[in-house]
Each structure stands twice: as C-alpha cells, then as structure tokens.
Scaffold this motif. Structure first.
Motif, PDB file in Angstrom:
ATOM      1  N   TYR A  52      49.414  51.300  42.099  1.00  0.00           N
ATOM      2  CA  TYR A  52      48.991  49.901  42.194  1.00  0.00           C
ATOM      3  C   TYR A  52      47.766  49.725  43.100  1.00  0.00           C
ATOM      4  O   TYR A  52      46.647  49.579  42.641  1.00  0.00           O
TER       5      TYR A  52
ATOM      6  N   GLU B 244      49.178  48.735  36.296  1.00  0.00           N
ATOM      7  CA  GLU B 244      47.941  48.139  36.686  1.00  0.00           C
ATOM      8  C   GLU B 244      47.353  48.904  37.867  1.00  0.00           C
ATOM      9  O   GLU B 244      48.003  49.085  38.893  1.00  0.00           O
TER      10      GLU B 244
ATOM     11  N   HIS C  32      44.146  45.730  38.075  1.00  0.00           N
ATOM     12  CA  HIS C  32      44.473  44.612  38.969  1.00  0.00           C
ATOM     13  C   HIS C  32      43.201  44.327  39.763  1.00  0.00           C
ATOM     14  O   HIS C  32      42.768  45.143  40.577  1.00  0.00           O
TER      15      HIS C  32
ATOM     16  N   HIS D  78      43.652  39.515  35.981  1.00  0.00           N
ATOM     17  CA  HIS D  78      43.604  38.451  36.992  1.00  0.00           C
ATOM     18  C   HIS D  78      42.242  37.750  37.062  1.00  0.00           C
ATOM     19  O   HIS D  78      41.846  37.266  38.119  1.00  0.00           O
TER      20      HIS D  78
END
Ligand SMILES: [Zn+2]
Length: 303
Positions: A95, A134, A167, A195
């Motif tokens: 992540y 992600e 991400h 995002h």
C-alpha cells in the motif's frame, strides 16, 4: 473474449456485468490509523451482507484492492464470493510506507517482483490475484522505499499483463507515480490513477489522460452533497472533452462507517442513487453502461 482472474478462478470478461473497480471488503488499517477503529473491517459475515446489497441492486463484480500490508484476507474473499455470487477480483502488492513491514526496507526490487509474480501465477492457497495494487504514496511524493514497490509492480505487470491500480491521494502525486512506471517501460494505458476526486483539478486529470492513464473517481459515497455535485461535474467535464472511455467510477468503502450497518450508504449507492444523479445531469443510459461496465472490463483485460 478474454478472461479475468477472480477468487473463484478465471471468468469470461463478458460475464462480469457491472464492476466497482476500487473497493475493500475486509481490511485492517487500525494498527497504523489508531485510534480510528473504523478503519478495520474483519467480519466476513458483515462484509458479505453488505456486498449482497450491491448484488441485489444489479451489481455483479468488485475489484478488491486490499494489499498484503492492509491485511488482505483471501479465504474470506472466496467465502464471500461463493455466498453472494459476486465476482471478486483480488489484488496483490503493498500500500504505502506507514503500512510496510520493516523488511520492505532491505528487500530488493527483484525479490519484491518475484513475490508478486509468484502470487499472480500460483496464487495463495490456489486463489490468484487479478490486479496489482493499490500501490500508493504516503505523501505528495514517491519515497525511496515506495519507489522500489512501484518498480516491482511495474516489473510484475510486464511479466504477467495484470493492470496496475494506484493510490494517489489528495495531491497530484499520480504524475510522479506514472514517471516511475514509465521508466520501467509500462504502457500507461494499463495503469489506473486512483482517488482523482480527492484532487479535483481538471488540469491534473487532463495531464493524466494525456499520458494515457485511466482517471478514477473512486470516493463516490454520497456522504456530502457538495462532494457528489463536485464528482458529477468532474465526470461531465471530462465527458464533454471526449474522455468518456477513460473514466472509472468506484466507492472505496475503506471504513466501517461507510457501510449500511453503521449508517453509511453502502456498496449499492453508486449503481442506484448516484446512477440516478448522472441521469439527471444529462448522461444517457448508454454512457452510464460505458462508465460502470465497459470501461472497468476493458481496464481489467488490458484493452
Ligand atoms: Zn487508496
């Protein structure tokens, strides 16, 4: 038609139906995000009953982008898929820096790449990932250890063909992430910048599209009216500029308070209420099908 790997095995891409391309069913961010206990959902029965609402509303597939270091739970994902009938596409990867285990600092890019490729080819207990991500950054830049993870993701993508989903939160960091992937030789049309609605600037989105990447608006949860209006404007602005076929939509329910059991709008919001808002904003049914069915399918198969 190409196949996509789900937790129950390969599925003909034409059978995927409506797809949410950036979701979390089970995850534990609490150990880093303390004391915010809401960033932890480990109850598979709860996750299944929440996902059932999406299936009942006509949804059929979710891309579950919970990474290894977010406490990905492959066995429960399989059980939830069997129980609800939903297709669940599992991910692999790491992540962002605060979530990495200490060994991430001294493992080599080659070692990380091998772990990803082995998972993709052989699975974990036979359950194989269908996407990489992600993959994120903690700040508005790519830190050295995060850069290593991005390079490993790129190399695993080049070996296996799986799409990469990023991400990229609240800044224009997606551009720096694309730089690393491009240096590794990745065709950026296989990369999702996630995002994008947390950095709602048209110039940023156009710059990502100019590089060939997918622009994903994935915090569509109906929590605040101003947010919903902003998301609709972002979508219609890009469509009016000819980018209908490069936009992805999802909800990223990474907190228990977003589930219906805790007062949130849950997994069915996008395909019910938000879909109606898009119609009211002037989108045709055909355009909506492109956004929530055709685009994520094309992303997954690498078209
Ligand atoms: Zn994220």
């Amino acid at each position: 038609m190409k196949e996509v790997m789900t937790v129950r095995g390969p599925v003909d891409a034409s059978k995927l139906g409506i797809i949410l391309p950036h979701e979390h069913l089970l995850f534990d961010l609490f150990r880093v995000f303390q004391p915010q206990r809401e960033f932890k959902v480990i109850d598979a029965d709860l996750a299944a009953s929440e996902l059932q609402l999406y299936v009942d509303a006509g949804g059929s597939t979710i891309v579950e982008v919970t990474t290894i270091d977010m406490a990905r739970d492959h066995k429960s994902m399989l059980a939830i898929s069997e129980k609800t009938g939903a297709h669940i596409i599992m991910s692999t990867g790491w992540y962002r820096e605060p979530f990495y285990s200490p060994d991430m600092w001294h493992r080599t890019t080659k070692e990380l790449t091998k772990q990803l490729v082995d998972e993709i080819n052989f699975g974990i207990d036979g359950i194989r990932p269908g996407i990489i991500g992600e993959i994120g950054t903690h700040h508005g830049y790519v830190s050295p250890v995060e850069e290593k993870v991005h390079r490993a993701a790129a190399r695993a993508h080049l070996e296996t063909g799986l799409a990469i989903t990023l991400h990229s939160n609240a800044t224009n960091v997606g551009l720096a992430q694309l730089d690393v992937l491009e240096e590794e030789g990745v065709d950026l049309s296989k990369v999702v910048v996630g995002h994008c609605d947390t950095y709602p600037k048209l110039d940023y989105h156009l710059a990502l599209l100019d590089r060939g990447a997918w622009v994903e608006f994935d915090t569509i949860r109906g929590s605040f009216e101003y947010e919903t209006n902003m998301q609709i404007k972002l979508i219609t602005d890009l469509i009016s500029r000819g980018f209908l076929s490069r936009i992805l939509l999802s909800q990223d329910l990474g907190s228990s308070r977003l589930l219906t059991a805790y007062g949130g709008n849950g997994f069915a919001y996008l395909v019910t209420t938000f879909r109606q808002r898009l119609i009211e904003a002037g989108l045709s049914n055909e355009q909506i099908v492109t956004l929530i069915q055709d685009n994520p399918r094309r992303m997954l198969v690498g078209d």
